[in-house]
Each structure stands twice: as structure tokens, then as C-alpha cells.
Design a protein around this motif. Structure first.
Motif, mmCIF file in Angstrom:
data_model
loop_
_atom_site.group_PDB
_atom_site.id
_atom_site.type_symbol
_atom_site.label_atom_id
_atom_site.label_comp_id
_atom_site.label_asym_id
_atom_site.label_seq_id
_atom_site.Cartn_x
_atom_site.Cartn_y
_atom_site.Cartn_z
ATOM 1 N N ILE A 4 0.856 -1.705 -0.201
ATOM 2 C CA ILE A 4 -0.504 0.009 -0.513
ATOM 3 C C ILE A 4 1.230 1.173 0.182
ATOM 4 O O ILE A 4 1.733 0.740 0.758
ATOM 5 C CB ILE A 4 -1.084 0.216 1.021
ATOM 6 N N TYR A 5 1.227 2.336 -0.507
ATOM 7 C CA TYR A 5 1.565 3.592 -1.609
ATOM 8 C C TYR A 5 1.150 4.489 -1.494
ATOM 9 O O TYR A 5 -0.200 4.591 -2.164
ATOM 10 C CB TYR A 5 2.820 3.053 -1.653
ATOM 11 N N GLY A 6 1.076 5.543 -1.224
ATOM 12 C CA GLY A 6 0.730 6.919 -1.753
ATOM 13 C C GLY A 6 0.709 7.639 -0.592
ATOM 14 O O GLY A 6 2.074 7.673 0.322
ATOM 15 N N GLN A 7 0.971 9.200 -0.594
ATOM 16 C CA GLN A 7 1.286 10.289 0.054
ATOM 17 C C GLN A 7 -0.121 10.759 1.399
ATOM 18 O O GLN A 7 -0.127 11.330 1.841
ATOM 19 C CB GLN A 7 0.969 11.392 -0.370
ATOM 20 N N ASP A 8 -1.524 9.565 1.052
ATOM 21 C CA ASP A 8 -2.843 9.930 1.810
ATOM 22 C C ASP A 8 -2.548 9.354 3.166
ATOM 23 O O ASP A 8 -3.229 7.785 3.011
ATOM 24 C CB ASP A 8 -3.944 10.037 0.911
ATOM 25 N N ILE A 63 4.762 -3.813 7.550
ATOM 26 C CA ILE A 63 6.267 -3.177 7.995
ATOM 27 C C ILE A 63 5.991 -2.247 7.080
ATOM 28 O O ILE A 63 4.994 -1.698 5.907
ATOM 29 C CB ILE A 63 6.914 -3.962 5.955
ATOM 30 N N HIS A 64 6.483 -1.125 8.250
ATOM 31 C CA HIS A 64 6.008 0.333 7.622
ATOM 32 C C HIS A 64 7.642 1.502 7.224
ATOM 33 O O HIS A 64 8.496 0.731 6.753
ATOM 34 C CB HIS A 64 5.665 1.191 8.821
ATOM 35 N N GLU A 65 6.901 2.315 6.211
ATOM 36 C CA GLU A 65 8.064 3.081 5.390
ATOM 37 C C GLU A 65 9.048 1.810 4.712
ATOM 38 O O GLU A 65 10.358 2.625 4.746
ATOM 39 C CB GLU A 65 8.709 3.369 6.294
ATOM 40 N N ALA A 66 8.570 1.031 3.538
ATOM 41 C CA ALA A 66 9.020 -0.351 2.936
ATOM 42 C C ALA A 66 10.057 0.785 1.755
ATOM 43 O O ALA A 66 9.037 1.967 1.256
ATOM 44 C CB ALA A 66 8.185 -1.085 2.709
ATOM 45 N N PHE A 90 4.559 -1.109 3.981
ATOM 46 C CA PHE A 90 3.249 0.588 4.108
ATOM 47 C C PHE A 90 4.481 1.013 3.373
ATOM 48 O O PHE A 90 5.055 1.349 3.912
ATOM 49 C CB PHE A 90 2.696 1.064 4.908
ATOM 50 N N SER A 91 4.434 2.222 2.371
ATOM 51 C CA SER A 91 5.449 2.628 1.433
ATOM 52 C C SER A 91 4.848 4.601 1.033
ATOM 53 O O SER A 91 3.619 4.125 1.589
ATOM 54 C CB SER A 91 5.553 2.467 0.363
ATOM 55 N N ILE A 113 -1.639 -2.101 -4.036
ATOM 56 C CA ILE A 113 -3.204 -0.270 -3.589
ATOM 57 C C ILE A 113 -2.252 1.243 -3.826
ATOM 58 O O ILE A 113 -1.550 1.494 -2.644
ATOM 59 C CB ILE A 113 -3.457 -0.650 -2.747
ATOM 60 N N PRO A 114 -2.675 2.405 -4.819
ATOM 61 C CA PRO A 114 -2.121 3.196 -4.439
ATOM 62 C C PRO A 114 -2.626 4.360 -3.865
ATOM 63 O O PRO A 114 -4.460 3.909 -4.295
ATOM 64 C CB PRO A 114 -2.358 3.754 -6.182
ATOM 65 N N CYS A 115 -3.017 4.466 -2.468
ATOM 66 C CA CYS A 115 -3.415 5.292 -2.265
ATOM 67 C C CYS A 115 -4.004 6.668 -2.571
ATOM 68 O O CYS A 115 -1.898 7.615 -1.826
ATOM 69 C CB CYS A 115 -3.948 5.620 -0.843
#
Length: 212
Positions: A4-8, A63-66, A90-91, A113-115
């Protein structure tokens, strides 16, 4: 495995909470692994993926900030296909050149999944859905004004809409005057909170308020 990645951040959190609930229900069998732990000991992922508690038949590894620093460790273990364990990464924003992003996009059993921040159409839809649940009416110009104020983060957006619902009170109706007053009050609160956080030296939280 899910990336799951993106700025939101709020949208990422909303989606992962739903995924975890659907996967393990009310169980709290969620293991969080720090990036630095994986970099220093890549085998930790394999160990966690293959160890299931006697009290729980499923678990989630987060895993956060991957980023690409752990690409090799993820690539080596993504094929384990352990049906009793869900790996969630999470990225922040990942460019199309990211090796980690490309791995998940091309893998047949992985999900990506882009967010991204909500656009105005999504925000209007959120306002309508939440207001309809509470039987609250809002004038069209008032809705446009409220929606223009929102969208940086899904959790913040939903929180502000819920505050507007409370502001509507028992009259169950919001005019543009109501929204103007509500937004003015919220801006004042945010500015005061920004002052406090800066004076306390809490730059991370201050930056979040600045974005709001």
C-alpha cells in the motif's frame, strides 16, 4: 502480500484496517517489523512468515516505510505463499522505477494499492454519504465550500466532515453561512495548535497541522 503506497496516510490506514479486519476478524495477532530490523537481519521476514501461534491460526505482518532497501528480502520471501500469514507493506510515494513497486505490480499473487489524495469528486461523495447517514441537508454552495477545504488526508477529511455534522446540531441543516463560520473556527483552532506544537518542538505533528 500487499503493498500500500501513496501520500495519503489516512486512506492507507483506512484500507489496511479493512483488510486486516476481513482477514483475521477481531484478532489482534498483528506483528510489526521495523525497516532497520530487516536490513540488519533479512531472515526475520522468513521466520515470521513461517511461525504461527498455537492460539491463532492466522496473523498479519506489517512493515512501515518500506522502500527498495528491503527489495531483496521481500523478493526472496514473497513466493512462500503461506495462506496463514498476510504480509502488508506501507510505503510513501514510489516512482514507476521503484524495484519494490515493480515487484508487486508484476507478481501474479501479490496486490498493490495506490493511495492518492482524494479529488473533489471523491470528497463530495464522502460528504454525501456521511451526511445522508445522519439525515443532514447541506446547501449546494455550502457543500462546494466545505469540499474545497478538504482532501489532504482521508482521516482528516472524514474527521472534518464529522465535526461539520456535529456543528449542524438538531436543525440537521447547513447553509453557506454555517460552513463559513465552521471553517473559520476550525482554522483558528489549527493555528493555535500549530503555535503550541512549534513551541514544544514537535515538528512532525506541527507539519501535519500545517498541511491541514
Amino acid at each position: 502480500a500487499i503493498l500500500i503506497y501513496g501520500q495519503d496516510y489516512g486512506l492507507k490506514q483506512e484500507r489496511v484496517n479493512l483488510i486486516i479486519k476481513n482477514y483475521i476478524g477481531n484478532s489482534n495477532n498483528v506483528i510489526e517489523i521495523e525497516m532497520k530490523s530487516i536490513i540488519s537481519n533479512p531472515e526475520i521476514i522468513k521466520t515470521e512468515l513461517n511461525s504461527i501461534s498455537l492460539l491463532n491460526n492466522k496473523k498479519v505482518i506489517k512493515i512501515h516505510e518500506a522502500d527498495d532497501k528491503i527489495y531483496s528480502a521481500i523478493e526472496d520471501n514473497i513466493l512462500l505463499n503461506n495462506k496463514e500469514c498476510l504480509l502488508i507493506l506501507f510505503s510513501e510515494n514510489l516512482t514507476p522505477r521503484s524495484k519494490l513497486r515493480n515487484l508487486f505490480e508484476s507478481h501474479k499473487d501479490a496486490v498493490i494499492i495506490p493511495c492518492y489524495s482524494d479529488d473533489n469528486k471523491n470528497i463530495i461523495s464522502l460528504i454525501d454519504n456521511l451526511f445522508n447517514k445522519e439525515n443532514i441537508r447541506i446547501d449546494i454552495d455550502a457543500k462546494k465550500l466545505l469540499s474545497s477545504y478538504l482532501g489532504v488526508d482521508r482521516l482528516v477529511t472524514k474527521g472534518e466532515i464529522e465535526k461539520a455534522i456535529l456543528y449542524a446540531g438538531t436543525k440537521k441543516h447547513l447553509s453557506i453561512k454555517d460552513i463559513s463560520t465552521f471553517l473559520s473556527d476550525q482554522t483558528s483552532i489549527n493555528i493555535d495548535e500549530l503555535y503550541d506544537l512549534i513551541l514544544l518542538g514537535d515538528i512532525k505533528q506541527a507539519y501535519k497541522i500545517l498541511l491541514k
